[in-house]
Design an enzyme around this catalytic site. Structure first.
Site, short mmCIF file in Angstrom:
data_model
loop_
_atom_site.label_atom_id
_atom_site.label_comp_id
_atom_site.label_asym_id
_atom_site.label_seq_id
_atom_site.Cartn_x
_atom_site.Cartn_y
_atom_site.Cartn_z
N HIS A 263 2.66 -1.20 124.67
CA HIS A 263 1.60 0.14 124.28
C HIS A 263 0.70 -0.44 123.07
O HIS A 263 1.25 -0.75 121.91
CB HIS A 263 2.48 1.09 123.81
CG HIS A 263 1.97 2.29 123.18
ND1 HIS A 263 2.28 3.39 123.81
CD2 HIS A 263 1.24 2.46 121.87
CE1 HIS A 263 1.48 4.20 122.88
NE2 HIS A 263 1.07 3.81 121.85
N LYS B 284 8.26 5.73 119.66
CA LYS B 284 8.32 4.58 119.03
C LYS B 284 9.35 4.35 117.76
O LYS B 284 9.81 5.35 117.30
CB LYS B 284 6.79 4.53 118.28
CG LYS B 284 5.63 4.71 119.33
CD LYS B 284 4.51 5.30 118.79
CE LYS B 284 3.19 5.56 119.88
NZ LYS B 284 2.03 6.41 119.32
N LEU C 26 3.97 0.93 135.22
CA LEU C 26 3.73 -0.38 134.99
C LEU C 26 5.09 -1.14 134.56
O LEU C 26 5.98 -0.29 133.87
CB LEU C 26 2.64 -0.47 133.98
CG LEU C 26 1.45 -0.07 134.20
CD1 LEU C 26 0.53 -0.33 132.98
CD2 LEU C 26 0.73 -0.49 135.48
N ARG D 199 -5.16 13.47 115.93
CA ARG D 199 -4.82 13.74 114.74
C ARG D 199 -4.29 12.43 114.08
O ARG D 199 -4.44 11.34 114.87
CB ARG D 199 -3.36 14.42 115.07
CG ARG D 199 -2.50 13.98 115.73
CD ARG D 199 -1.02 14.49 115.77
NE ARG D 199 -0.14 13.89 116.93
CZ ARG D 199 0.48 12.96 117.03
NH1 ARG D 199 0.60 12.06 115.92
NH2 ARG D 199 1.24 12.56 118.03
N GLU E 122 1.02 8.55 138.05
CA GLU E 122 0.52 7.03 137.69
C GLU E 122 1.32 6.09 138.44
O GLU E 122 2.49 6.18 138.50
CB GLU E 122 0.65 7.10 136.13
CG GLU E 122 -0.67 7.72 135.26
CD GLU E 122 -0.42 7.57 133.96
OE1 GLU E 122 0.48 6.73 133.48
OE2 GLU E 122 -1.54 7.86 133.23
N LYS E 123 0.81 4.96 138.66
CA LYS E 123 1.46 3.55 138.69
C LYS E 123 2.40 3.41 137.68
O LYS E 123 2.08 3.57 136.48
CB LYS E 123 0.46 2.65 139.15
CG LYS E 123 1.11 1.20 139.18
CD LYS E 123 1.00 0.87 140.46
CE LYS E 123 1.89 -0.53 140.99
NZ LYS E 123 2.89 -0.07 141.60
N GLU F 142 -3.52 8.15 126.81
CA GLU F 142 -3.72 9.38 126.22
C GLU F 142 -4.24 9.14 124.82
O GLU F 142 -4.61 8.21 124.44
CB GLU F 142 -2.60 10.32 126.05
CG GLU F 142 -1.57 9.71 124.84
CD GLU F 142 -0.48 10.71 124.45
OE1 GLU F 142 -0.56 11.85 124.49
OE2 GLU F 142 0.36 10.33 123.84
N LYS G 221 -3.39 16.07 129.47
CA LYS G 221 -3.53 14.63 129.89
C LYS G 221 -4.49 14.70 131.02
O LYS G 221 -5.07 13.44 131.41
CB LYS G 221 -2.09 13.90 129.92
CG LYS G 221 -1.58 13.79 128.75
CD LYS G 221 -0.23 12.92 128.90
CE LYS G 221 0.46 12.89 127.46
NZ LYS G 221 1.50 12.08 127.63
P1 ADP Z 1 3.79 10.94 125.32
O1 ADP Z 1 2.65 11.71 125.07
O2 ADP Z 1 4.82 11.73 125.80
O3 ADP Z 1 4.31 10.12 124.32
P2 ADP Z 1 2.48 8.87 126.53
O4 ADP Z 1 1.68 8.97 127.93
O5 ADP Z 1 1.84 8.48 125.41
O6 ADP Z 1 3.34 10.11 126.60
O7 ADP Z 1 3.47 7.47 126.95
C1 ADP Z 1 4.66 7.33 126.24
C2 ADP Z 1 5.13 6.01 126.91
O8 ADP Z 1 5.88 6.10 127.94
C3 ADP Z 1 4.47 4.82 126.72
O9 ADP Z 1 4.08 4.05 125.48
C4 ADP Z 1 4.82 4.02 127.77
O10 ADP Z 1 6.06 3.24 127.15
C5 ADP Z 1 5.54 4.85 128.59
N1 ADP Z 1 4.74 5.02 129.68
C6 ADP Z 1 3.62 6.09 130.19
N2 ADP Z 1 2.71 5.74 131.14
C7 ADP Z 1 3.55 4.69 131.63
C8 ADP Z 1 3.03 4.19 132.93
N3 ADP Z 1 2.12 4.63 133.68
N4 ADP Z 1 3.91 3.03 133.14
C9 ADP Z 1 4.93 2.47 132.40
N5 ADP Z 1 5.38 2.96 131.38
C10 ADP Z 1 4.57 4.33 130.92
#
Ligand code: ADP
Length: 448
Positions: free
Chosen positions: A208, A237, A203, A291, A200-201, A287, A116
């Site tokens: 999503h 999800k 949020l 796939r 990361e900040k 990210e 990532k």
């Molecule tokens: P993974 O690859 O483990 O699924 P992701 O980066 O896709 O991780 O993030 C999965 C979920 O985590 C996001 O859909 C969101 O709900 C939460 N998330 C990820 N990054 C943040 C963020 N910076 N702030 C708040 N929630 C986050």
């Protein structure tokens, strides 16, 4: 076009791929572990090969066994499905080195997006906005404190090699930062064999939103709109819908266009999903998945495009069958992930299905490998079925159709999350389309 495809997967996604192959006149080879000898994907494939004992590392992740199975059956391509080896660049390389086609992106792109940190770096160069945070991996507390000063609390510490919602720690103050960093690094090492983490900040009320793209090897890239996957538990999800109730047409077109342009610059091939968080009118990349995704079904329902069919065509060197201007979004679609889990404790509930009735009717699609008498093994993930509902007019009518389908669905003998889905589809916030990624956990919490 390919004559015979080996499907290196199991469960509903193996069936999904098998169905596309049949429609295209392509022969199929199923592979299975000893625990899956009676699985539906084995029964429906033209040929099948046992590739090892139940544990995934000995079977579905066993690269030599998969390559041998493809060689002895004379397959000319391998579809990795979802999970298992689908985002393993080494596997893609081995497949190609053995003279077989890999139905997926080029190994270099799997590699780039698989970490990532490198993924974020790459997309920034392509003009995509990202969540404010560290510019690379963070090892020491002092560096983390400096970043925290510039972006503020709360912070999210995430694993570079992360996936499946694992390996994230929220730090809410400078005092907790050191411990969170330590925990995140340990968890990352234990789960992904890579202790690299980044910051990361965090949020506090994002949605999503992810954009589906497909590319051929001639530089043509088309986006197929967005999916809203904000209904999550433990960052995984639970329900997805398309289009997102939160976006207007202008935002939709803007993020789709931006994503397709960036992906074209990369020289990407095949299907992919670029995932964003969306808060207060802004998109932030998190990210890219290189796939097919579980929730590709809802995109298929609103566009009428068979993504697996197209994925196979472009992997075989065909041009995309459509242009961006051919893509028309029609109505609304929602997918419920029905897991073999207790609906309140979420404990896995594998076992024998002793009663099974799938819902039907116009606009109702069930992607599942369950059947009456099937013994769901305990070795693999708990996704039992995807209930996908489409309505050509409105979100409200789609929800009414979904409620009917949920009421009709009978899966006896195991616990499932069907009762949770029924509750969500009656919740006022869901009906209003007003929810963010944190909403579902609060909603479930009210019930405990
Ligand atoms: P993974 O690859 O483990 O699924 P992701 O980066 O896709 O991780 O993030 C999965 C979920 O985590 C996001 O859909 C969101 O709900 C939460 N998330 C990820 N990054 C943040 C963020 N910076 N702030 C708040 N929630 C986050």
């Amino acid at each position: 076009m390919f004559e015979k495809i080996l499907i290196a997967n199991r469960g509903e996604i193996a069936l999904r791929i098998l169905r596309a192959c049949r429609e295209m006149g392509i022969q199929t080879v199923a592979v299975h572990s000893t625990a899956d000898a009676n699985a539906m994907h084995v029964k429906l494939a033209d040929e099948s090969v046992c590739i090892g004992p139940p544990r995934a590392k000995d079977s579905y992740l066993n690269i030599p066994a998969l390559i041998s199975a493809a060689t002895i059956t004379g397959a000319d391509a391998i579809h990795p499905g979802i999970g298992f080896l689908s985002e393993n660049a080494h596997f893609a390389e081995v497949v190609i080195d053995h003279g077989l086609a890999f139905i997926g992106p080029k190994p270099e792109h799997i590699n780039l997006m698989g970490n990532k940190i490198t993924a974020k770096d790459a997309v920034i160069k392509l003009g995509i906005p990202t969540v404010p945070g560290s510019s690379g991996s963070v090892e020491h507390e002092e560096d983390a404190l400096k970043i925290a000063e510039s972006i503020g609390y709360p912070l999210l510490i995430k694993a570079a090699g992360g996936g499946g919602g694992k390996g994230m720690q929220v730090a809410r103050s400078p005092e907790s930062l050191k411990e969170c960093l330590y925990l995140a690094r340990n968890e990352a090492e234990a789960n992904f064999g890579n202790s690299e983490v980044y910051i990361e900040k965090y949020l506090d009320h994002p949605r999503h939103i992810e954009v589906q793209i497909i590319a051929d090897s001639y530089g043509n890239v088309v986006h197929l709109g967005e999916r809203d996957c904000s209904l999550q538990r433990r960052h995984q999800k639970v329900i997805e819908e398309a289009p997102s109730p939160a976006l207007n047409d202008e935002e939709r077109a803007q993020i789709g266009k931006l994503t397709a342009k960036a992906v074209a610059k990369l020289g990407y091939l095949g299907v992919g999903t670029v995932e964003y968080l969306y808060q207060d009118g802004q998109f932030y990349f998190i990210e890219m998945n290189t796939r097919l995704q579980v929730e590709h079904t809802i995109t298929e329902m609103i566009t009428g495009i068979d993504l697996v069919h197209e994925q196979i065509r472009v992997a075989a060197g065909a041009h995309l069958a459509f242009k961006q201007s051919d893509i028309k979004f029609r109505g609304h679609a929602i997918e419920c992930r029905v897991n073999a889990e207790h609906p309140r404790t979420f404990m896995p509930s594998p076992g024998t299905i002793n009663d099974y009735h799938a819902p039907g009717g116009l606009g109702v699609r069930v992607d599942s490998a369950l059947y009456s008498g099937y013994k769901m093994p305990s070795y693999y993930d708990s996704l039992a079925s995807k209930l996908v509902v489409h309505h050509p007019q409105s979100r409200n009518e789609c929800i009414m159709r979904l409620r009917g389908a949920l009421d009709e669905y009978v899966i006896g003998g195991i616990e499932t999350t069907l009762p949770l889905h029924k509750k969500i589809t009656k919740a006022q916030s869901f009906l209003n389309g007003e929810y963010d990624v944190h909403w579902l956990e609060r909603f479930i919490g009210l019930d405990q």
